[in-house]
Design a protein around this motif. Structure first.
Motif, PDB file in Angstrom:
ATOM      1  N   PRO A 192       0.803  -1.224   0.000  1.00 32.62           N
ATOM      2  CA  PRO A 192       0.000   0.000   0.000  1.00 32.62           C
ATOM      3  C   PRO A 192       0.835   1.272   0.000  1.00 32.62           C
ATOM      4  O   PRO A 192       0.418   2.290  -0.538  1.00 32.62           O
ATOM      5  N   ASP A 193       2.017   1.247   0.631  1.00 38.34           N
ATOM      6  CA  ASP A 193       2.845   2.452   0.680  1.00 38.34           C
ATOM      7  C   ASP A 193       4.276   2.052   1.011  1.00 38.34           C
ATOM      8  O   ASP A 193       4.597   0.880   1.235  1.00 38.34           O
ATOM      9  N   LEU A 194       5.148   3.049   1.052  1.00 41.28           N
ATOM     10  CA  LEU A 194       6.556   2.782   1.293  1.00 41.28           C
ATOM     11  C   LEU A 194       6.816   2.278   2.706  1.00 41.28           C
ATOM     12  O   LEU A 194       7.740   1.486   2.928  1.00 41.28           O
ATOM     13  N   GLN A 195       6.031   2.731   3.677  1.00 41.99           N
ATOM     14  CA  GLN A 195       6.240   2.256   5.043  1.00 41.99           C
ATOM     15  C   GLN A 195       5.928   0.768   5.154  1.00 41.99           C
ATOM     16  O   GLN A 195       6.634   0.026   5.844  1.00 41.99           O
ATOM     17  N   ALA A 196       4.885   0.323   4.473  1.00 39.16           N
ATOM     18  CA  ALA A 196       4.568  -1.106   4.474  1.00 39.16           C
ATOM     19  C   ALA A 196       5.668  -1.896   3.770  1.00 39.16           C
ATOM     20  O   ALA A 196       6.042  -2.993   4.209  1.00 39.16           O
ATOM     21  N   MET A 197       6.205  -1.333   2.704  1.00 36.40           N
ATOM     22  CA  MET A 197       7.304  -1.998   2.011  1.00 36.40           C
ATOM     23  C   MET A 197       8.528  -2.098   2.910  1.00 36.40           C
ATOM     24  O   MET A 197       9.182  -3.143   2.982  1.00 36.40           O
ATOM     25  N   SER A 198       8.840  -0.999   3.614  1.00 34.00           N
ATOM     26  CA  SER A 198       9.989  -1.001   4.510  1.00 34.00           C
ATOM     27  C   SER A 198       9.830  -2.055   5.599  1.00 34.00           C
ATOM     28  O   SER A 198      10.783  -2.789   5.917  1.00 34.00           O
ATOM     29  N   ALA A 199       8.641  -2.147   6.187  1.00 35.22           N
ATOM     30  CA  ALA A 199       8.395  -3.132   7.244  1.00 35.22           C
ATOM     31  C   ALA A 199       8.561  -4.551   6.720  1.00 35.22           C
ATOM     32  O   ALA A 199       9.140  -5.419   7.397  1.00 35.22           O
ATOM     33  N   LYS A 200       8.067  -4.796   5.513  1.00 33.09           N
ATOM     34  CA  LYS A 200       8.180  -6.133   4.933  1.00 33.09           C
ATOM     35  C   LYS A 200       9.640  -6.473   4.624  1.00 33.09           C
ATOM     36  O   LYS A 200      10.107  -7.586   4.920  1.00 33.09           O
ATOM     37  N   ILE A 201      10.385  -5.530   4.054  1.00 36.09           N
ATOM     38  CA  ILE A 201      11.795  -5.785   3.760  1.00 36.09           C
ATOM     39  C   ILE A 201      12.575  -5.996   5.049  1.00 36.09           C
ATOM     40  O   ILE A 201      13.472  -6.841   5.121  1.00 36.09           O
ATOM     41  N   ASP A 202      12.237  -5.252   6.098  1.00 30.42           N
ATOM     42  CA  ASP A 202      12.902  -5.411   7.391  1.00 30.42           C
ATOM     43  C   ASP A 202      12.659  -6.813   7.945  1.00 30.42           C
ATOM     44  O   ASP A 202      13.563  -7.449   8.497  1.00 30.42           O
ATOM     45  N   GLU A 203      11.433  -7.304   7.786  1.00 31.53           N
ATOM     46  CA  GLU A 203      11.096  -8.664   8.228  1.00 31.53           C
ATOM     47  C   GLU A 203      11.899  -9.701   7.444  1.00 31.53           C
ATOM     48  O   GLU A 203      12.446 -10.656   8.010  1.00 31.53           O
ATOM     49  N   LEU A 204      11.987  -9.490   6.137  1.00 31.88           N
ATOM     50  CA  LEU A 204      12.748 -10.418   5.296  1.00 31.88           C
ATOM     51  C   LEU A 204      14.240 -10.333   5.612  1.00 31.88           C
ATOM     52  O   LEU A 204      14.953 -11.339   5.557  1.00 31.88           O
ATOM     53  N   ALA A 205      14.711  -9.125   5.948  1.00 29.32           N
ATOM     54  CA  ALA A 205      16.120  -8.955   6.304  1.00 29.32           C
ATOM     55  C   ALA A 205      16.451  -9.746   7.564  1.00 29.32           C
ATOM     56  O   ALA A 205      17.537 -10.345   7.672  1.00 29.32           O
ATOM     57  N   ALA A 206      15.546  -9.757   8.538  1.00 30.32           N
ATOM     58  CA  ALA A 206      15.769 -10.519   9.771  1.00 30.32           C
ATOM     59  C   ALA A 206      15.869 -12.009   9.471  1.00 30.32           C
ATOM     60  O   ALA A 206      16.711 -12.725  10.037  1.00 30.32           O
TER      61      ALA A 206
END
Length: 704
Positions: free
Chosen positions: A104-118
């Motif tokens: 939906p937006d860049l913040q949601a993308m950032s949260a998802k990438i952060d989860e994948l990074a972990a």
């Protein structure tokens, strides 16, 4: 069984060794280990003869290796399972960045990438341990190389995803502020300054994330280029590297650009800039013939005034005597008696072009400005693509229609049409351009910058230093290495450059490193149709043939300059005969058929120049032989290093360039900045589109 399950499921694919062979080898090794262990137990307590003692030691060493191999096999399924999780995360990040996985937006993308990074970070220890165990148990084997490549790839994806999460988060904070704007962003100074503030505040964190991501991308690119990473799933390596690379490669702009933009847009005092609209269909050294001009005034971050200046206002005949003289080739081949603003792009260095434009603007307009912005039509078209289209005169224009619109509008209204298009583009840059979570506008701006379709000059020395550091200045490189910088200039009163296919071939003989030689071949093909003007007429067009479609298909009169290494000796050169009925012929300056080739030296160094005329449907090719200065080769402890600067011309839309290096006998390539297309019989071949500047470095070492 675990290995076979992972491979058969398709989650780990394409490894260079066959899984059946691996499992069979493991079974055989395990069987041998069992037999050795049983034999050792049976011999317990028996006093062996010396010969058997030596054999027993070898058996003991074999047992130790087999035990390590057994441990390796035991650890492999878990490590591969962890690696699968990382590769899956990488696939998801690639899908997010290329827009195939909606967010939906860049913040949601950032949260998802952060989860994948972990997830990726948690998996790196097991693959690193696998690499270590493989290096101890089976060094030099395919499996050991696979383990090393797997560990490198997993760690790189983990670092990349961690850095991307931070970049997306910080940029997303600013994009959210801009996306809330209803009107043109450049007119909303408060919102623009508010959006820049978090980028400036988070600069250290953002800089660290860009550095982490950039280093990870470099490792991943190198691993893929080596050919050892064919286990990466289809759809990961290319999209992840390309999409992440588009964002990370813009890192310097993202980190350093906000402070520069604050200064340039009048944060505290009004600033005004002269914009040069360069028509690359009529190519000149710095991007194109200057067909239009504007002044832009900024105050406290807001664009407060846009003024279109008809180009003829810079041609006051009463003031021309105070202008500098035109460049000699321009006067010789186009009979230009005075220097006009339209011709300032003759110099290949945009800083020099900008200073001259500032002087002419002050002379003809009686006003000073704070800097100069050079823009080709390709920058405008790329921005239209990024925002999905513009509305011009009440009608929506899609990206694919923009070029035709420019041609048709220019035929009807002349350069005045560009004023309307430019204003429409500024109006269309609203908040919606930053609501796109795929960073299309950031990618577009970075592409425009690196291809030199947008160049800046500031009269403020501090700002200019930052502009140069960010490679926004369009500066022309002068260095001590070898160099190929071809600069084409249309001297035929036509718009035919878009119909020209350009290519270059550069062959360098390094078999005697102290006496390097080279051959440079330049080729031009005119794809224009027969509706254009032939090469029989070298003069300004009449009204009947001045329409864009005819001008674009006309004869290509090109005065080229090929800048090469300083200190070259030309051993062979083409005649490049002057065509009959050309301007120099009609003005009795030079006999037709005489050579136009010249070896010159100017403030940018040695250059080879001449005039070529290419009729629609025809091609021209010519070659130079050169003795290079010994300085293009630098001695190293292992051999020597060769460096070549390849310079892209603004507005030219690339030049297909092949570089071939011939190595001395008994030598081989060591480290290389680019992956060669071919290595064959002591020859290296590299191929470039040359949309951007490139520096080729090759270390050449003696064979062991």
């Amino acid at each position: 069984a675990a290995l076979r399950e992972l491979i058969d499921s398709g989650q780990i694919t394409g490894s260079r060794f066959g899984i059946d062979s691996l499992v069979r080898s493991a079974s055989e090794a395990a069987g041998r280990m069992i037999r050795v262990t049983e034999a050792e137990a049976a011999m317990d307590g028996i006093s062996l003869l010396p010969i058997f003692e030596r054999r027993a030691k070898r058996v003991g060493a074999l047992e130790e290796r087999l035990l390590k191999f057994s441990d390796l096999l035991a650890a492999t399924p878990a490590a591969l399972s962890d690696a699968r999780d990382v590769l899956t995360a990488g696939l998801e990040i690639a899908e997010l960045l290329e827009g195939s996985a909606a967010t939906p937006d860049l913040q949601a993308m950032s949260a998802k990438i952060d989860e994948l990074a972990a997830t990726a970070r948690a998996a790196t220890p097991s693959t690193a341990r696998l690499e270590q165990m493989a290096s101890e148990a089976i060094a030099g084997t395919d499996l050991a190389r696979f383990a090393a490549t797997l560990a490198t790839s997993v760690a790189a994806i983990a670092d990349l995803s961690e850095g991307l999460a931070t970049i997306v988060e910080v940029v997303g904070n600013s994009a959210d502020i801009l996306a809330d704007s209803d009107g043109p962003l450049l007119s909303d100074g408060d919102r623009l300054l508010g959006a820049l503030e978090p980028l400036v505040r988070e600069q250290p964190r953002l800089s660290a994330a860009v550095a982490l991501s950039s280093a990870a991308l470099e490792r991943l690119r190198s691993t893929v280029d080596s050919g050892d990473a064919d286990f990466l799933p289809d759809g990961l390596a290319g999209p992840l590297i390309d999409r992440a690379g588009e964002l990370v490669d813009a890192g310097d702009l993202i980190v350093e650009g906000p402070e520069l933009l604050l200064s340039l847009t009048g944060n505290g005092a009004p600033t005004r800039y002269l914009v040069l609209g360069q028509t690359s269909d009529e190519l000149r050294a710095a991007g194109g013939f200057t067909s239009s001009a504007w002044t832009l005034t900024f105050e406290d971050g807001a664009l407060t005034d846009t003024t279109f200046i008809p180009i003829l206002l810079f041609e006051n005949r009463d003031l021309l005597s105070q202008s500098p003289p035109p460049p000699e080739p321009l006067s010789f081949y186009m009979n230009t008696g005075s220097l006009y603003l339209r011709d300032v792009g003759w110099d290949p260095d945009f800083g020099s072009v900008a200073r001259l434009a500032l002087d002419l603007h002050e002379l003809h307009r009686g006003e000073t400005v704070d800097g100069v912005i050079g823009v080709t039509q390709w920058a405008i078209i790329r921005l239209v693509e990024a925002i999905g289209g513009v509305e011009v005169d009440g009608e929506f224009v899609s990206p694919g229609e923009t070029l035709d619109l420019i041609e048709q509008g220019t035929d009807v209204e002349g350069t005045m049409f560009l004023e309307q298009l430019f204003d429409s583009l500024l109006e269309s840059l609203d908040g919606s351009a930053f609501a796109d979570p795929q960073f299309e506008l950031i990618r577009a701006i970075n592409e425009i910058v690196v291809q030199k379709d947008l160049m800046l000059f500031s009269a403020d020395d501090a700002d200019q230093r930052v502009i140069e550091e960010l490679q926004l200045s369009g500066s022309f490189p002068v260095n001590g290495a070898d160099r190929i910088a071809v600069v084409d200039s249309n001297v035929g009163w036509s718009k035919s450059d878009r119909s020209i296919e350009r290519s270059a071939a550069y062959s360098v003989d390094l078999t005697e490193p102290n006496r390097p030689t080279s051959e440079l071949t330049l080729s031009y093909r005119n794809t224009g149709s027969e509706i254009g003007r032939s090469c029989d007429s070298h003069s300004p067009p009449g009204a009947d043939v001045a329409i864009y479609s005819v001008s674009r298909s006309s004869c290509y009169w090109n005065y080229f300059r090929a800048y090469v290494a300083n200190g070259v000796t030309v051993t062979d050169s083409p005649e490049l005969p002057l065509p009959a009925n050309s301007v120099p012929d009609r003005e009795d300056r030079q006999e037709p058929g005489t050579s136009t080739f010249s070896h010159r030296f100017d403030q940018y160094g040695d250059n080879l120049s001449g005039l070529v005329a290419v009729a629609p449907g025809d091609s021209v090719k010519f070659t130079f032989g050169l003795e290079l200065p010994a300085s293009v080769v630098r001695a190293t402890d292992a051999g020597f290093e060769y460096e070549l600067a390849l310079v892209a011309q603004p507005g030219a839309r690339g030049r297909s360039t092949a570089v071939e290096l011939l190595l001395p006998d008994g030598h081989a390539p060591g480290s290389m900045s680019h992956t060669p297309e071919a290595i064959d019989d002591g020859r290296l071949r590299f191929v470039f589109d040359l949309l951007t500047d490139e520096t080729l470095r090759v270390e050449i070492v003696a064979d062991e």
